[in-house]
Scaffold this motif. Structure first.
Motif, PDB file in Angstrom:
ATOM      1  N   ARG A  58       0.982  -1.214  -0.188  1.00 15.58           N
ATOM      2  CA  ARG A  58      -0.090   0.057  -0.008  1.00 15.58           C
ATOM      3  C   ARG A  58       0.876   1.295   0.074  1.00 15.58           C
ATOM      4  O   ARG A  58       0.491   2.307  -0.571  1.00 15.58           O
ATOM      5  CB  ARG A  58      -0.709  -0.023   1.230  1.00 15.58           C
ATOM      6  CG  ARG A  58      -1.751   1.323   1.390  1.00 15.58           C
ATOM      7  CD  ARG A  58      -2.699   1.315   2.432  1.00 15.58           C
ATOM      8  NE  ARG A  58      -3.972   0.507   2.285  1.00 15.58           N
ATOM      9  CZ  ARG A  58      -4.812   0.670   1.504  1.00 15.58           C
ATOM     10  NH1 ARG A  58      -4.706   1.410   0.612  1.00 15.58           N
ATOM     11  NH2 ARG A  58      -6.092   0.029   1.366  1.00 15.58           N
ATOM     12  N   THR A  59       1.923   1.256   0.949  1.00 15.47           N
ATOM     13  CA  THR A  59       2.821   2.418   0.827  1.00 15.47           C
ATOM     14  C   THR A  59       3.434   2.757  -0.624  1.00 15.47           C
ATOM     15  O   THR A  59       3.373   3.874  -1.135  1.00 15.47           O
ATOM     16  CB  THR A  59       3.963   2.060   1.773  1.00 15.47           C
ATOM     17  OG1 THR A  59       3.468   1.802   2.913  1.00 15.47           O
ATOM     18  CG2 THR A  59       4.824   3.278   1.896  1.00 15.47           C
ATOM     19  N   GLU A  70       0.722   4.395  -2.650  1.00 13.93           N
ATOM     20  CA  GLU A  70       0.403   5.579  -2.282  1.00 13.93           C
ATOM     21  C   GLU A  70       1.439   6.477  -2.663  1.00 13.93           C
ATOM     22  O   GLU A  70       1.260   7.639  -3.203  1.00 13.93           O
ATOM     23  CB  GLU A  70       0.145   5.569  -0.958  1.00 13.93           C
ATOM     24  CG  GLU A  70      -1.103   5.139  -0.209  1.00 13.93           C
ATOM     25  CD  GLU A  70      -1.266   4.939   1.273  1.00 13.93           C
ATOM     26  OE1 GLU A  70      -0.374   5.211   1.822  1.00 13.93           O
ATOM     27  OE2 GLU A  70      -2.371   4.600   1.751  1.00 13.93           O
TER      28      GLU A  70
END
Length: 187
Positions: free
Chosen positions: A100-101, A104
């Motif tokens: 997810r990092t 993003e």
């Protein structure tokens, strides 16, 4: 997950023919895949020196699938040359989304929301029954890039005779890094 499934449904809906539906053999597919393809290389990652960072969408290009004595080969695209394509019958590959990092960071850095489908999402939307998988193709080779030799692999899920989705991975041999990108093939 719901947004991703909707995106996958849109990917399959854009196919001119119905989804392959997880059943055809390599022999049944070979002839239907021969011809010109538009290749769109999307969001990716670069792993180097223990760090992973996002890569923006890559250039779009064209490729051609041609018949050979052994089956089919791919010519053109991001890797100059002609490379034999193998249908994967026994071993299966999986596609996982980056963390997810990384997703993003990619959205923040490049202003694009990465659209990545996993193999599980593709098979669900295609209507595969439990234990069935979409047909898969693997292409590999080495080519010379301005930064040095690149050893690459392309893994494609055959969604229909007009649409394939997968991942390309390239080992930048002189730099010691690995780049991976989502790739969509359509015609």
């Amino acid at each position: 997950m719901f947004r991703t499934v909707l995106m996958a449904a849109g990917l399959l809906a854009s196919c001119a023919l119905p989804a392959v539906a997880c059943g055809p053999s390599a022999d049944e597919l070979k002839l239907s895949l021969i011809g010109d393809w538009q290749v769109s290389n999307g969001f990716g990652t670069l792993s180097m020196n223990g760090h992973i960072m996002p890569l923006p969408s890559g250039n779009s290009t064209t490729a051609k699938i041609v018949p050979t004595e052994l089956g089919i080969a791919i010519t053109g695209g991001a890797a100059p040359g002609t490379y034999e394509a193998q249908f994967i019958e026994d071993a299966r590959f999986v596609m996982d989304a980056p963390s997810r990092t990384i997703l993003e960071q990619g959205a923040a850095w490049f202003g694009e929301a990465p659209e990545i489908l996993t193999d599980e999402e593709l098979t669900i939307v295609a209507g595969c029954r439990e234990g069935q998988m979409l047909p898969q193709i693997h292409v590999s080779g080495t080519f010379k890039d301005p930064e040095g030799p690149v050893k690459f692999d392309v893994y494609l899920f055959v969604l229909s005779e007009t649409n394939m989705y997968g991942i390309m991975s390239g080992d930048l041999l002189s730099m010691g890094g690995t780049a991976k990108r989502v790739t969509r093939w359509s015609r």
